[in-house]
Write an enzyme that holds these catalytic residues in place. Structure first.
Site, PDB file in Angstrom:
ATOM      1  N   HIS A  19      -6.560  -6.991  -4.239  1.00 13.37           N
ATOM      2  CA  HIS A  19      -5.589  -7.886  -3.591  1.00 13.37           C
ATOM      3  C   HIS A  19      -5.449  -9.174  -4.400  1.00 13.37           C
ATOM      4  O   HIS A  19      -4.337  -9.654  -4.631  1.00 13.37           O
ATOM      5  CB  HIS A  19      -6.048  -8.249  -2.168  1.00 13.37           C
ATOM      6  CG  HIS A  19      -6.051  -7.094  -1.204  1.00 13.37           C
ATOM      7  ND1 HIS A  19      -7.136  -6.764  -0.430  1.00 13.37           N
ATOM      8  CD2 HIS A  19      -5.074  -6.203  -0.878  1.00 13.37           C
ATOM      9  CE1 HIS A  19      -6.841  -5.721   0.334  1.00 13.37           C
ATOM     10  NE2 HIS A  19      -5.594  -5.359   0.070  1.00 13.37           N
ATOM     11  N   ARG A  92      -1.208   1.490  -6.471  1.00 15.14           N
ATOM     12  CA  ARG A  92      -2.363   1.743  -7.335  1.00 15.14           C
ATOM     13  C   ARG A  92      -2.248   3.076  -8.045  1.00 15.14           C
ATOM     14  O   ARG A  92      -2.618   3.219  -9.199  1.00 15.14           O
ATOM     15  CB  ARG A  92      -3.657   1.750  -6.508  1.00 15.14           C
ATOM     16  CG  ARG A  92      -4.020   0.416  -5.921  1.00 15.14           C
ATOM     17  CD  ARG A  92      -4.991   0.548  -4.799  1.00 15.14           C
ATOM     18  NE  ARG A  92      -4.400   1.315  -3.696  1.00 15.14           N
ATOM     19  CZ  ARG A  92      -4.918   1.454  -2.504  1.00 15.14           C
ATOM     20  NH1 ARG A  92      -6.084   0.907  -2.243  1.00 15.14           N
ATOM     21  NH2 ARG A  92      -4.308   2.140  -1.566  1.00 15.14           N
ATOM     22  N   SER A 130      -9.664  -1.379   0.733  1.00 18.36           N
ATOM     23  CA  SER A 130     -10.464  -2.048   1.777  1.00 18.36           C
ATOM     24  C   SER A 130     -11.285  -1.024   2.548  1.00 18.36           C
ATOM     25  O   SER A 130     -12.429  -1.273   2.916  1.00 18.36           O
ATOM     26  CB  SER A 130      -9.549  -2.789   2.747  1.00 18.36           C
ATOM     27  OG  SER A 130      -8.873  -3.818   2.098  1.00 18.36           O
TER      28      SER A 130
END
Ligand code: PNS
Length: 190
Positions: A19, A92, A130
């Site tokens: 992030h 990603r 995450s």
């Protein structure tokens, strides 16, 4: 010249180095970047929204065109409310693409004036999420290279509390079963 304000929406539970990498990239191309944390009551988050906000504020303190905010409801409504012309999202790997494309097209349908800009984080973060960070932390794995030091510290504190709570629950359950065994009258054999 037109100034572009962008919103980077997400859950950030917890915020990761991936992030931060994207925030860094976004801050270079947008005049203003708002990192917007969704307060999603449907999910059971690990960190509260105020905790996530504090972590993101500390992580982005050095960027003078980046602010952190929280929102509920639709991302497009929030972006319109704060006068943003773009949404920033990270991609990603190919696996992110389908979901991100669907969301970007739906957001465009809801708010045609709002563009979604995709950026790619550094390759070294392409496997980072995450969810995986939470899982690794829960099992005591090494998280220091995945999140900023402050987030690693907060994760360790969370896990310590969770383990202490689990230990206390085990002790409580064992005590209850001992008491039950000792005071419960045995059934007589007939
Ligand atoms: O970090 P995440 O969990 O991938 O972020 C997802 C997020 C917050 C960007 C997305 O769930 C979202 O925009 N939620 C707000 C509600 C909304 O606008 N839903 C319609 C999306 S097309």
């Amino acid at each position: 010249m037109k100034r572009v304000k962008a919103v980077y929406p997400g859950s950030f539970d917890p915020p990761t180095n991936g992030h931060l990498d994207l925030i860094q990239r976004g801050s270079k191309i947008f005049d203003e970047l708002v990192v917007a944390i969704l307060g999603n009551p449907e999910k059971e988050p690990l960190f509260s929204v105020p905790d996530r906000r504090k972590m993101l504020e500390a992580m982005t303190a050095d960027f003078d065109n980046v602010t952190v905010d929280t929102f509920n409801g639709l991302t497009v409504d929030y972006a319109t409310r704060v006068g943003a012309g773009a949404l920033l999202r990270g991609i990603r790997a190919i696996s992110d693409y389908e979901y991100e494309l669907q969301m970007a097209l739906m957001n465009r349908k809801l708010q045609p004036g709002l563009e979604t800009i995709f950026m790619m984080p550094a390759e070294k973060y392409s496997y980072l999420s995450s969810r995986l960070v939470r899982e690794i932390a829960q099992h005591g794995g090494a998280i220091d290279c995945l999140v900023p030091p402050l987030v690693a510290q907060k994760l360790r504190e969370k896990m310590d509390i969770a383990h202490k709570f689990a230990d206390a629950e085990t002790i409580h359950a064992e005590a209850e079963s001992t008491i039950e065994r000792k005071i419960k009258p045995r059934k007589r054999k007939s």
